[in-house]
Write a protein that holds these residues in place. Structure first.
Motif, PDB file in Angstrom:
ATOM      1  N   MET A   1      45.055  14.374  54.868  1.00 36.86           N
ATOM      2  CA  MET A   1      46.061  14.240  53.827  1.00 36.86           C
ATOM      3  C   MET A   1      45.455  14.450  52.440  1.00 36.86           C
ATOM      4  SD  MET A   1      49.037  13.758  55.037  1.00 36.86           S
ATOM      5  CE  MET A   1      49.798  13.399  56.627  1.00 36.86           C
ATOM      6  N   GLU A   2      46.070  15.369  51.681  1.00 36.69           N
ATOM      7  CA  GLU A   2      45.732  15.508  50.273  1.00 36.69           C
ATOM      8  C   GLU A   2      46.605  14.569  49.440  1.00 36.69           C
ATOM      9  OE1 GLU A   2      46.121  19.607  49.252  1.00 36.69           O
ATOM     10  OE2 GLU A   2      44.931  20.303  50.965  1.00 36.69           O
ATOM     11  N   PHE A   3      47.825  14.352  49.915  1.00 39.91           N
ATOM     12  CA  PHE A   3      48.743  13.410  49.280  1.00 39.91           C
ATOM     13  C   PHE A   3      49.714  12.915  50.335  1.00 39.91           C
ATOM     14  CE2 PHE A   3      53.105  12.892  47.813  1.00 39.91           C
ATOM     15  CZ  PHE A   3      52.966  11.801  46.960  1.00 39.91           C
ATOM     16  N   ILE A   4      50.065  11.636  50.231  1.00 40.96           N
ATOM     17  CA  ILE A   4      51.124  11.086  51.058  1.00 40.96           C
ATOM     18  C   ILE A   4      51.733   9.914  50.293  1.00 40.96           C
ATOM     19  CG2 ILE A   4      49.652   9.496  52.366  1.00 40.96           C
ATOM     20  CD1 ILE A   4      51.407  10.223  54.847  1.00 40.96           C
TER      21      ILE A   4
ATOM     22  N   GLY B   1      46.566   5.133  50.686  1.00 47.23           N
ATOM     23  CA  GLY B   1      45.169   5.410  50.327  1.00 47.23           C
ATOM     24  C   GLY B   1      44.253   5.544  51.518  1.00 47.23           C
ATOM     25  N   ASP B   2      44.606   4.914  52.650  1.00 46.08           N
ATOM     26  CA  ASP B   2      43.773   5.020  53.856  1.00 46.08           C
ATOM     27  C   ASP B   2      43.699   6.445  54.366  1.00 46.08           C
ATOM     28  OD1 ASP B   2      43.501   2.327  53.674  1.00 46.08           O
ATOM     29  OD2 ASP B   2      44.247   1.867  55.684  1.00 46.08           O
TER      30      ASP B   2
ATOM     31  N   ARG C   1      41.100   6.285  57.728  1.00 47.88           N
ATOM     32  CA  ARG C   1      41.535   6.808  59.028  1.00 47.88           C
ATOM     33  C   ARG C   1      42.270   8.117  58.807  1.00 47.88           C
ATOM     34  NH1 ARG C   1      43.660   2.257  57.958  1.00 47.88           N
ATOM     35  NH2 ARG C   1      42.539   1.223  59.652  1.00 47.88           N
ATOM     36  N   SER C   2      42.306   8.936  59.825  1.00 47.91           N
ATOM     37  CA  SER C   2      43.048  10.187  59.753  1.00 47.91           C
ATOM     38  C   SER C   2      44.473   9.963  60.250  1.00 47.91           C
ATOM     39  CB  SER C   2      42.368  11.267  60.600  1.00 47.91           C
ATOM     40  OG  SER C   2      42.438  10.928  61.977  1.00 47.91           O
ATOM     41  N   PHE C   3      45.370  10.856  59.833  1.00 47.41           N
ATOM     42  CA  PHE C   3      46.754  10.734  60.281  1.00 47.41           C
ATOM     43  C   PHE C   3      46.856  10.965  61.781  1.00 47.41           C
ATOM     44  CE2 PHE C   3      51.126  12.188  60.940  1.00 47.41           C
ATOM     45  CZ  PHE C   3      51.828  11.138  60.349  1.00 47.41           C
TER      46      PHE C   3
END
Length: 904
Positions: free
Chosen positions: A544-547, A560-561, A568-570
């Motif tokens: 993620m670059e932004f969420i 921020g995670d 962690r990754s999505f």
């Protein structure tokens, strides 16, 4: 016959001593002369060879004749033949010289030493016996062969030892000791030879020929010996002195040469002396030329392999000649830089410093020069020039002003680039040395103190500083600037100046203000969206670059995670059973350049599963590659749960509807069966009785009538069976379960079944487990399946392939908690659209029957708590498989099955 009397001689002890002394003295002189021969050069070797041969050969000869003079035969006079005496002297000198030449020519070879020793020893023996033959006296001589041989052996041994000592021993003490050994050996040979001779007095008178008187001979021998040995010693002394002086001069010359070589070696360059000719012929050049050109110094000496000018770069030769000639004309040193060609093909830059050397007439005798390798310096200079050019270009292209200033209140500029004019509106020259204004005078009144504090603190900590502040432009406006700098200190820690750069960030500040406002609007918009918006990379982790923050409501983890996979990754929160489907769906959509929509599960932080609905699409760069993925994620857990509940409700409704329809259909069939049974049984009975009366009246006399009656019987039986099947299907009877040895039971059923001719039956009965079943009902089900298989194999509308053999295969086996009975045929198979309907009541594709065979089989199987399924392939055959519970399970399920039957 008168026997001649033997003569007995005696020796004069004094002369014997003198003879031995002469042998020792001659040996020492010869060894010393031989040593000079070894030390002399090629020209001196012959002289010293003759001298040593004369000394040793003459010494041996002198010792021999002095010893002969010491021999006395009493009153008998002894004289010597002059010719033979001189011949013996010549023989001694000649053979000794030959031996010394052999060992000198092939030194350090034992074979040469042995050959020379044998030759010299034989020569000495010859000399001795020639001398004996020269004796003139009134007596006859007789020799003892054994002693003669011994004397010759001693001569050879003594000669070999003498040659060895003359070749291998060099010190004075060694020579003295060796002289005594050789002297004793020479004397031993002589006196052994004398012992080998016997003298007998001659008969009659013997005429004595002219000969040398013994007294005169003694004087001559003594004089010759003294002169020869004295000359030899004097010569060795003179030569040794001259050799010592030459050695001293050579040592001094070698020492000077070593100093010169050391000096030349330590000079960081190539020293050389050359002639002032067209090729600059080299007389001397240091070994450093090999490192510079790759060629050894010997190649250039006298232009042996190449000239110096041959390794000059062709383009630089005219310049070198011109500089050299100018130095000669002006009688001054000259300096020139040019290129030299290395052996490996590379080019070396060199600097040559030379000095012409003139003679008294003013003519150039030679040139003394030194060449220094300037390649590295040239490279550094080129890099420095290139660096300076790059620095100037960088300063020009840097979007800001670079400076060097003093750390004073005015920040007095020592240097500042021209770009300051774009920032402040004033030229750089205004600030140099505070010529027109100080840089500090441009500070915004509210920012000056802040700038001083930040710079002062960074300098105190010896750290770089970064600061943003405002300066006043020439047009009256304020500009925001971003400054980076640091203090520069000397070795003692004293601050010299400040170096840094100033960038105009007014536009950036305005953009940042607009961006903050835009971000505030964007965040407000995102907070009102019922889902999480994202921008991610197209990689394995879906980085993620932004969420948006709404993701915490969906999975329980803060946004921020996931940014940059910080915690962690999505992908890590996607349900493992859904990850492959998510990846393949997204990849297929990206490849097709279309948006993607997918429902899947995420793992919430509290351990629950959340269903989400994701919509997204790829954003592509100009080169067609995926830059990132943009999309939104919506929590549809509640919706999904309602959909699941709705689907379950619909399924129950559909099942209830099917049961109701089944019950209604079943009730209808029951009513029809009761009506048919009531309405048809009595007429069928009457028909059967009537045919019996006709058969009794007609008898068997009329075959045609009999055949008609038989057809009528079969049709009546068929109708009766249909009525039976209808009643059996609609009026279920309670099963009478018993324990069956299932393999044997199936086998007996197969034995009782009548197969048509030509049909092969394959049995595979290997269950080995008993079953709880109603034997009659189960046999009825098996028979109906066998009849169905036979009918399929005899299908009239199907054309079997060539070589086809009709076959029915029956398998009985255990399958975990079940017993599996399969009946398969290799007939035409069942069409795909027909297969789902084969168990429906009253459905049939045959021209006979009412479609209750397979429904009845399923009814029997389900009453036993089992199931039945069918598999078929057109043209390959059909397989019906019955699954029955094992004995214990069947007993447990019997009550439940009965209850279900009662409900049905």
């Amino acid at each position: 016959m008168v026997t001649a009397a033997s003569l007995h001689g005696s020796y004069d002890p004094l002369l014997v001593t003198v003879s031995v002394a002469i042998a020792v003295f001659a040996s020492f002189t010869a060894l010393d002369l031989a040593g000079r021969m070894n030390a002399a050069g090629k020209r001196g070797r012959l002289f010293w060879l003759i001298a040593a041969a004369t000394a040793l050969g003459g010494g041996i000869w002198s010792m021999h004749f002095v010893a002969m003079l010491a021999f006395d035969l009493g009153s008998m006079a002894i004289t010597y033949n002059a010719g033979l005496t001189i011949a013996s002297l010549g023989a001694a000198i000649l053979v000794v010289g030959a031996g010394l030449h052999i060992v000198d020519r092939w030194s350090r070879r034992w074979t040469a030493l042995a050959a020379a020793g044998i030759l010299t020893g034989l020569g000495v023996a010859v000399m001795h016996y020639i001398g004996m033959a020269a004796m003139r006296m009134h007596a006859e001589t007789h020799y003892d062969p054994l002693l003669v041989g011994v004397s010759v052996a001693i001569a050879i041994t003594a000669a070999t030892v003498a040659l060895f000592l003359a070749t291998y021993l060099t010190t004075t003490w060694h020579r003295i000791a060796s002289a005594f050994v050789m002297g004793a050996a020479i004397a031993s040979m002589h006196y052994t030879g004398m012992a080998a001779v016997r003298f007998t007095e001659a008969e009659g008178d013997m005429a004595m020929p002219a000969s040398i008187p013994p007294q005169l001979l003694a004087i001559l021998i003594a004089a010759a010996t003294i002169i020869v040995l004295a000359l030899g010693l004097v010569a060795t002394l003179v030569d040794r002195r001259l050799a010592y002086r030459a050695q001293q001069e050579e040592a001094a010359r070698q020492n000077d040469a070593m100093k010169f070589r050391a000096l030349v070696t330590n000079i960081p360059g190539v020293c050389y002396r050359c002639l002032n000719d067209a090729n600059y012929t080299i007389e001397f050049i240091s070994n450093a030329i090999e490192e510079l050109t790759g060629y050894p110094a010997s190649d250039f000496i006298g232009n042996h392999a190449r000239s110096a000018i041959s390794v000059y770069h062709p383009d630089d030769v005219p310049g070198v000649i011109k500089a050299t000639n100018e130095g000669i004309l002006q009688r001054r040193p000259f300096n020139v830089e040019f290129r030299m060609l290395h052996k490996d093909g590379s080019v070396r830059w060199v600097s040559e410093r030379g000095q012409p050397i003139f003679d008294e007439a003013g003519s150039v005798t030679h040139l003394d020069c030194v060449i220094f390798d300037m390649t590295e310096r040239r490279r550094i200079e080129e890099e420095l020039r290139a660096g300076e050019q790059k620095f100037k270009t960088m300063l020009t292209n840097i979007p800001g002003a670079c400076y060097r200033c003093a750390n004073d209140a005015a920040y007095t500029m020592e240097f500042i680039s021209d770009a300051i004019e774009d920032v402040s509106g004033y030229p750089a020259s205004d600030f140099i040395g505070n010529r027109v204004r100080t840089y500090a005078s441009l500070f915004h009144p509210d920012d000056g103190a802040h700038v001083d504090k930040v710079v002062g603190d960074a300098v105190a900590r010896r750290e770089p500083f970064t600061i943003e502040y405002r300066i006043m432009h020439k047009n009256g406006s304020f500009r925001w600037v971003h400054e980076k700098g640091q203090g520069v200190f000397d070795g003692d820690g004293k601050l010299l100046h400040l170096d840094g750069a100033i960038f105009d960030i007014t536009a950036r500040r305005r953009i940042e203000s607009d961006l903050r406002e835009s971000e505030a609007k964007f965040k407000t918009l995102l907070s009102n969206i019922p889902g999480a918006c994202y921008r991610g990379a197209h990689d394995a982790e879906f980085t993620m670059e932004f969420i948006s923050d709404a993701i915490v409501d969906i999975v329980g983890y803060p946004a921020g995670d996931f940014i940059g996979n910080r915690v962690r990754s999505f992908v890590s929160v996607i349900h493992p059973d859904d990850s492959d489907r998510v990846e393949s769906t997204a990849s297929a959509a990206i490849k097709a350049r279309r948006p993607y929509t997918i429902d899947y599960r995420l793992l919430h932080r509290d351990g629950t599963e959340r269903w989400i609905h994701e919509k997204g699409q790829a954003v592509y760069g100009a080169d067609g590659t995926v830059r990132h993925l943009d999309g939104a994620i919506f929590d549809i857990t509640d919706r999904h749960q309602m959909e699941e509940e709705l689907r379950a409700t619909l399924a129950e409704l559909r099942s209830a509807t099917d049961r109701l329809a089944h019950q209604e259909r079943f009730a209808t069939i029951g009513q029809v069966a009761a009506t048919v049974s009531h309405e048809l049984r009595n007429p069928l009975g009457a028909i059967r009785n009537s045919m019996g009366v006709v058969r009794q009246i007609v008898g068997k006399e009329r075959p045609a009538v009999e055949r008609a009656l038989e057809r009528a019987d079969r049709n009546v039986d068929r109708c009766a069976k249909i009525i039976y099947d209808l009643l059996a299907f609609t009026q279920k009877r309670e099963l009478q379960r018993g324990t069956l040895a299932i393999d044997g039971f199936v086998g007996e059923t197969l034995d009782a079944f009548r197969l048509p001719e030509g049909v092969e039956l394959v049995r595979e009965l290997r269950c080995g487990t008993p079953a709880a079943a109603d034997g009659e009902a189960l046999r009825q089900a098996i028979v109906k399946l066998l009849e169905n298989a036979v009918q399929a194999l005899q299908e009239p509308g199907w054309t079997a392939p060539a070589g086809w053999q009709p076959r029915i295969t029956v398998r009985m086996e255990g399958a975990g908690p079940h017993l599996r009975l399969s009946i398969a045929d290799n007939g035409p198979g069942i069409a795909t659209h027909v297969l789902p309907k084969v168990f429906e009541p009253l459905f049939t594709t045959k021209s006979f029957g009412i479609g209750l065979g397979l429904p009845t089989v399923r009814q029997i199987v389900e009453q036993h708590g089992g199931t039945i399924d069918v598999e078929s392939a057109v043209g390959e055959g059909t397989t019906f498989t019955i699954w029955l519970p094992r004995l214990q399970d069947a007993a447990d399920n019997s009550g439940e099955t009965a209850a279900k039957a009662a409900v049905a």
